[in-house]
Structures are given as C-alpha cells and as structure tokens.
Design a protein around this motif. Structure first.
Motif, PDB file in Angstrom:
ATOM      1  N   THR A   1      14.584  -1.402  -0.760  1.00  0.00           N
ATOM      2  CA  THR A   1      13.277  -0.867  -0.393  1.00  0.00           C
ATOM      3  C   THR A   1      12.222  -1.953  -0.519  1.00  0.00           C
ATOM      4  O   THR A   1      12.453  -2.991  -1.142  1.00  0.00           O
ATOM      5  CB  THR A   1      12.877   0.309  -1.295  1.00  0.00           C
ATOM      6  OG1 THR A   1      12.809  -0.149  -2.646  1.00  0.00           O
ATOM      7  CG2 THR A   1      13.871   1.455  -1.203  1.00  0.00           C
TER       8      THR A   1
ATOM      9  N   LYS B   1       3.662   0.913  -0.212  1.00  0.00           N
ATOM     10  CA  LYS B   1       3.470   1.368   1.168  1.00  0.00           C
ATOM     11  C   LYS B   1       4.490   2.427   1.573  1.00  0.00           C
ATOM     12  O   LYS B   1       4.233   3.224   2.464  1.00  0.00           O
ATOM     13  CB  LYS B   1       3.545   0.187   2.134  1.00  0.00           C
ATOM     14  CG  LYS B   1       2.370  -0.747   2.003  1.00  0.00           C
ATOM     15  CD  LYS B   1       2.437  -1.835   3.036  1.00  0.00           C
ATOM     16  CE  LYS B   1       1.226  -2.741   2.885  1.00  0.00           C
ATOM     17  NZ  LYS B   1       1.204  -3.783   3.900  1.00  0.00           N
ATOM     18  N   THR B   2       5.642   2.443   0.959  1.00  0.00           N
ATOM     19  CA  THR B   2       6.656   3.461   1.244  1.00  0.00           C
ATOM     20  C   THR B   2       7.065   4.136  -0.058  1.00  0.00           C
ATOM     21  O   THR B   2       7.023   3.528  -1.128  1.00  0.00           O
ATOM     22  CB  THR B   2       7.910   2.867   1.903  1.00  0.00           C
ATOM     23  OG1 THR B   2       8.492   1.922   1.020  1.00  0.00           O
ATOM     24  CG2 THR B   2       7.585   2.199   3.218  1.00  0.00           C
ATOM     25  N   ARG B   3       7.447   5.397   0.057  1.00  0.00           N
ATOM     26  CA  ARG B   3       7.943   6.143  -1.092  1.00  0.00           C
ATOM     27  C   ARG B   3       9.314   6.695  -0.735  1.00  0.00           C
ATOM     28  O   ARG B   3       9.413   7.672   0.017  1.00  0.00           O
ATOM     29  CB  ARG B   3       6.998   7.285  -1.444  1.00  0.00           C
ATOM     30  CG  ARG B   3       5.636   6.799  -1.916  1.00  0.00           C
ATOM     31  CD  ARG B   3       4.738   7.943  -2.214  1.00  0.00           C
ATOM     32  NE  ARG B   3       4.656   8.813  -1.017  1.00  0.00           N
ATOM     33  CZ  ARG B   3       4.096  10.003  -1.005  1.00  0.00           C
ATOM     34  NH1 ARG B   3       3.573  10.500  -2.087  1.00  0.00           N
ATOM     35  NH2 ARG B   3       4.062  10.709   0.102  1.00  0.00           N
ATOM     36  N   PRO B   4      10.363   6.098  -1.244  1.00  0.00           N
ATOM     37  CA  PRO B   4      11.710   6.556  -0.904  1.00  0.00           C
ATOM     38  C   PRO B   4      11.954   8.002  -1.331  1.00  0.00           C
ATOM     39  O   PRO B   4      11.457   8.455  -2.364  1.00  0.00           O
ATOM     40  CB  PRO B   4      12.626   5.624  -1.690  1.00  0.00           C
ATOM     41  CG  PRO B   4      11.787   4.433  -1.997  1.00  0.00           C
ATOM     42  CD  PRO B   4      10.380   4.936  -2.114  1.00  0.00           C
ATOM     43  N   THR B   5      12.707   8.718  -0.516  1.00  0.00           N
ATOM     44  CA  THR B   5      13.068  10.096  -0.835  1.00  0.00           C
ATOM     45  C   THR B   5      14.042  10.082  -2.011  1.00  0.00           C
ATOM     46  O   THR B   5      15.031   9.356  -1.989  1.00  0.00           O
ATOM     47  CB  THR B   5      13.733  10.763   0.389  1.00  0.00           C
ATOM     48  OG1 THR B   5      12.855  10.626   1.508  1.00  0.00           O
ATOM     49  CG2 THR B   5      14.009  12.222   0.138  1.00  0.00           C
TER      50      THR B   5
ATOM     51  N   TYR C   1       9.777   8.243   9.962  1.00  0.00           N
ATOM     52  CA  TYR C   1       9.132   7.559   8.844  1.00  0.00           C
ATOM     53  C   TYR C   1      10.223   7.029   7.929  1.00  0.00           C
ATOM     54  O   TYR C   1      10.378   7.453   6.791  1.00  0.00           O
ATOM     55  CB  TYR C   1       8.202   8.525   8.098  1.00  0.00           C
ATOM     56  CG  TYR C   1       7.127   9.082   8.982  1.00  0.00           C
ATOM     57  CD1 TYR C   1       5.969   8.358   9.211  1.00  0.00           C
ATOM     58  CD2 TYR C   1       7.275  10.316   9.610  1.00  0.00           C
ATOM     59  CE1 TYR C   1       4.973   8.852  10.041  1.00  0.00           C
ATOM     60  CE2 TYR C   1       6.287  10.822  10.434  1.00  0.00           C
ATOM     61  CZ  TYR C   1       5.141  10.089  10.642  1.00  0.00           C
ATOM     62  OH  TYR C   1       4.161  10.586  11.459  1.00  0.00           O
TER      63      TYR C   1
ATOM     64  N   GLY D   1      11.075   4.211   6.238  1.00  0.00           N
ATOM     65  CA  GLY D   1      10.892   3.556   4.944  1.00  0.00           C
ATOM     66  C   GLY D   1      12.086   2.701   4.566  1.00  0.00           C
ATOM     67  O   GLY D   1      12.229   1.582   5.013  1.00  0.00           O
ATOM     68  N   SER D   2      12.984   3.241   3.766  1.00  0.00           N
ATOM     69  CA  SER D   2      14.197   2.518   3.373  1.00  0.00           C
ATOM     70  C   SER D   2      15.382   2.873   4.262  1.00  0.00           C
ATOM     71  O   SER D   2      16.442   2.267   4.143  1.00  0.00           O
ATOM     72  CB  SER D   2      14.551   2.843   1.923  1.00  0.00           C
ATOM     73  OG  SER D   2      14.921   4.207   1.811  1.00  0.00           O
TER      74      SER D   2
ATOM     75  N   ASP E   1       9.817   2.987  11.798  1.00  0.00           N
ATOM     76  CA  ASP E   1       8.773   2.888  10.790  1.00  0.00           C
ATOM     77  C   ASP E   1       7.677   1.978  11.319  1.00  0.00           C
ATOM     78  O   ASP E   1       7.958   1.041  12.078  1.00  0.00           O
ATOM     79  CB  ASP E   1       9.329   2.332   9.479  1.00  0.00           C
ATOM     80  CG  ASP E   1       8.417   2.637   8.302  1.00  0.00           C
ATOM     81  OD1 ASP E   1       8.713   3.612   7.583  1.00  0.00           O
ATOM     82  OD2 ASP E   1       7.413   1.939   8.121  1.00  0.00           O
TER      83      ASP E   1
ATOM     84  N   SER F   1       5.921  -0.053   9.576  1.00  0.00           N
ATOM     85  CA  SER F   1       5.939  -1.309   8.837  1.00  0.00           C
ATOM     86  C   SER F   1       7.066  -2.213   9.333  1.00  0.00           C
ATOM     87  O   SER F   1       8.243  -1.848   9.276  1.00  0.00           O
ATOM     88  CB  SER F   1       6.140  -1.036   7.339  1.00  0.00           C
ATOM     89  OG  SER F   1       6.422  -2.231   6.654  1.00  0.00           O
TER      90      SER F   1
ATOM     91  N   ALA G   1       9.541  -2.946   6.530  1.00  0.00           N
ATOM     92  CA  ALA G   1      10.490  -1.872   6.283  1.00  0.00           C
ATOM     93  C   ALA G   1      11.623  -1.898   7.293  1.00  0.00           C
ATOM     94  O   ALA G   1      12.786  -1.736   6.964  1.00  0.00           O
ATOM     95  CB  ALA G   1       9.798  -0.509   6.309  1.00  0.00           C
TER      96      ALA G   1
END
Length: 80
Positions: free
Chosen positions: A15, A20-24, A49, A51-52, A71, A73, A76
């Motif tokens: 990650t 900037k990202t919030r992993p599930t 979205y 992210g990771s 994403d 980013s 990301a």
C-alpha cells in the motif's frame, strides 16, 4: 494487507505510505465476500477506488475471471 482466501490466499499486498488511501480491513473484506460469494464463479469485478487493489485481487482469488482496478492516484496504480 493480505489476500484472505482463494488461490492467492495469504499473499501480501503493498500500500501507499501516505494517508491518501485507506485499505479495506480484512474483517470488512471477509464480510463482503461471504455475503456475495455465490456471484464469483467466473464473473467480472470493477474496483473504481482500488487503492491497494485488495478488493479486486481478492475477487479474482475467489473465482472471478477478470478484474478492472482504477484509482486516481498514479502511485497507487503503480503499486497495484
């Protein structure tokens, strides 16, 4: 971060090192996939979205044939 189950189980995911990202979380992923499990036999998944990439990769690990991960980013996307 890791893949919970399926053919890629226990593989680690990388990650971003920023906020900037919030992993599930694993708990949320497990609940989601237990609820939707019957829909993953050969289907497709879209993760807008990513992210990771955890949700999309988890879906492929559990039986989806194809995943599209997106994403905003660039960092990301490079990690995925």
């Amino acid at each position: 971060m890791r893949i919970i189950s399926g053919k890629y189980a226990k593989r680690n995911l990388f990650t971003l090192k920023s906020q900037k990202t919030r992993p599930t979380s694993d708990k949320v992923k497990e609940s989601l996939f237990n609820s939707l499990g019957q829909f993953f036999a050969g289907g497709e998944v879209l993760d807008l979205y990513a992210g990771s990439g955890a949700l999309g990769i988890e879906a492929v690990s559990r039986g989806c044939e194809h995943a599209v991960l997106n994403d905003v980013s660039r960092q990301a996307c490079q990690i995925i």
